[in-house]
Design an enzyme around this catalytic site. Structure first.
Site, mmCIF file in Angstrom:
data_model
loop_
_atom_site.group_PDB
_atom_site.id
_atom_site.type_symbol
_atom_site.label_atom_id
_atom_site.label_comp_id
_atom_site.label_asym_id
_atom_site.label_seq_id
_atom_site.Cartn_x
_atom_site.Cartn_y
_atom_site.Cartn_z
ATOM 1 N N SER A 198 0.831 -1.208 0.000
ATOM 2 C CA SER A 198 0.000 0.000 0.000
ATOM 3 C C SER A 198 0.864 1.256 0.000
ATOM 4 O O SER A 198 0.533 2.259 -0.644
ATOM 5 C CB SER A 198 -0.943 0.012 1.207
ATOM 6 O OG SER A 198 -0.221 0.111 2.425
ATOM 7 N N TYR A 199 1.973 1.211 0.698
ATOM 8 C CA TYR A 199 2.906 2.342 0.734
ATOM 9 C C TYR A 199 3.544 2.544 -0.638
ATOM 10 O O TYR A 199 3.642 3.662 -1.134
ATOM 11 C CB TYR A 199 3.981 2.071 1.790
ATOM 12 C CG TYR A 199 4.933 3.212 2.037
ATOM 13 C CD1 TYR A 199 4.538 4.323 2.785
ATOM 14 C CD2 TYR A 199 6.239 3.170 1.549
ATOM 15 C CE1 TYR A 199 5.425 5.366 3.031
ATOM 16 C CE2 TYR A 199 7.125 4.214 1.791
ATOM 17 C CZ TYR A 199 6.709 5.308 2.535
ATOM 18 O OH TYR A 199 7.593 6.340 2.766
ATOM 19 N N GLU A 200 3.964 1.450 -1.266
ATOM 20 C CA GLU A 200 4.597 1.519 -2.583
ATOM 21 C C GLU A 200 3.642 2.089 -3.626
ATOM 22 O O GLU A 200 4.023 2.930 -4.445
ATOM 23 C CB GLU A 200 5.072 0.132 -3.001
ATOM 24 C CG GLU A 200 6.218 -0.406 -2.151
ATOM 25 C CD GLU A 200 6.451 -1.890 -2.351
ATOM 26 O OE1 GLU A 200 5.843 -2.465 -3.284
ATOM 27 O OE2 GLU A 200 7.214 -2.487 -1.577
ATOM 28 N N SER A 232 0.999 4.061 -3.122
ATOM 29 C CA SER A 232 0.717 5.479 -2.866
ATOM 30 C C SER A 232 1.906 6.365 -3.234
ATOM 31 O O SER A 232 1.736 7.457 -3.779
ATOM 32 C CB SER A 232 0.335 5.687 -1.395
ATOM 33 O OG SER A 232 1.393 5.332 -0.522
ATOM 34 N N LYS A 233 3.122 5.894 -2.956
ATOM 35 C CA LYS A 233 4.308 6.689 -3.288
ATOM 36 C C LYS A 233 4.550 6.720 -4.801
ATOM 37 O O LYS A 233 4.996 7.734 -5.344
ATOM 38 C CB LYS A 233 5.533 6.135 -2.560
ATOM 39 C CG LYS A 233 5.515 6.387 -1.062
ATOM 40 C CD LYS A 233 5.511 7.881 -0.743
ATOM 41 C CE LYS A 233 5.618 8.157 0.731
ATOM 42 N NZ LYS A 233 5.655 9.598 1.043
#
Length: 239
Positions: free
Chosen positions: A141-143, A145-146
């Site tokens: 999820s972080y990857e 969004s970034k």
């Protein structure tokens, strides 16, 4: 003492209550800048050289209500974000909203303000993204969004018209892992990262990279170059 970059008066920092936000605030305050700190968290009412001159409480989705504060800012540093390992669908939604869409809303608002505000110098907006734009961060999820905010910022920068380029400077800050509440295993200290951001952001370069990973210094300039070519080709074709 670090020499101030320009005669800027006010710096706005989102995520000002986090580890990096605190170090950036301290650094700018020590060098004579006024700092406006934006935060979701509870704030300490005590004001000193290690805290913002003014706290602004806000929530994602309410960016447009901050326009009156953004008009007072010369440099806006978008530093807020989350890092959540939950597999729940809501985590993906929250990560995309906070790490990507919220920052893009700030960028658009600040662009509008820069265009409609008389000023003797350019306003600047620095967007803190991450190596996770293209490198693994062990958090899907972080990857995602970034990667999204990275692409949005690249396209926005490459498609700015001449009028806005005279009034607004965009900088993308690519960070490697640094120690914080969100990432206690980070390699770099937030104090080190804040100092590097301050020092490197004085350059005219759009891309600011702070990472212990040598691949980052190779891959990200290439990525930005191909994004630039892509935008130029599209613009030429459509015109």
């Amino acid at each position: 003492m670090i020499t101030p970059m320009k005669n800027y008066k006010t710096v706005g920092i989102t995520g000002a209550s986090g580890a990096l936000g605190k170090e950036l605030t301290k650094l700018f305050r020590q060098n004579g800048y006024k700092v406006m700190g934006f935060t979701h968290s509870k704030t300490n009412s005590e004001i000193n050289l290690e805290s913002p001159n003014e706290w602004v409480k806000w929530e994602c989705g309410e960016e447009s209500s901050l326009k009156k504060y953004l008009k007072k800012i010369d440099i806006l540093i978008l530093n807020h974000g989350i890092y959540n390992l939950s597999r729940e669908n809501s985590n993906y939604e929250n990560s995309i909203e906070i790490n990507a869409l919220s920052k893009f809303k700030f960028l658009n608002l600040f662009e509008e303000i820069a265009l409609t505000t008389e000023s003797s110098f350019k306003k600047e907006i620095w967007i803190n993204t991450s190596e996770a734009e293209i490198l693994p961060a062990l958090n899907p999820s972080y990857e995602i969004s970034k990667s999204l905010i990275g692409q949005l910022v690249s396209f926005k920068k490459n498609l700015l018209n001449k009028d806005i380029k005279k009034k607004l400077m965009i900088k993308k800050i690519i960070l490697g892992p640094f120690k914080s509440e969100l990432n206690p295993l980070g390699i770099m200290s937030p104090k080190f990262v804040a100092k590097k951001i301050y020092d490197l952001a004085n350059s005219k370069s759009y891309l600011v990279i702070i990472s212990p990973n040598p691949l980052t210094y190779l891959l990200f300039p290439l990525k930005e170059f191909f994004n630039f070519l892509y935008c130029k080709i599209i613009y030429k074709y459509k015109s």
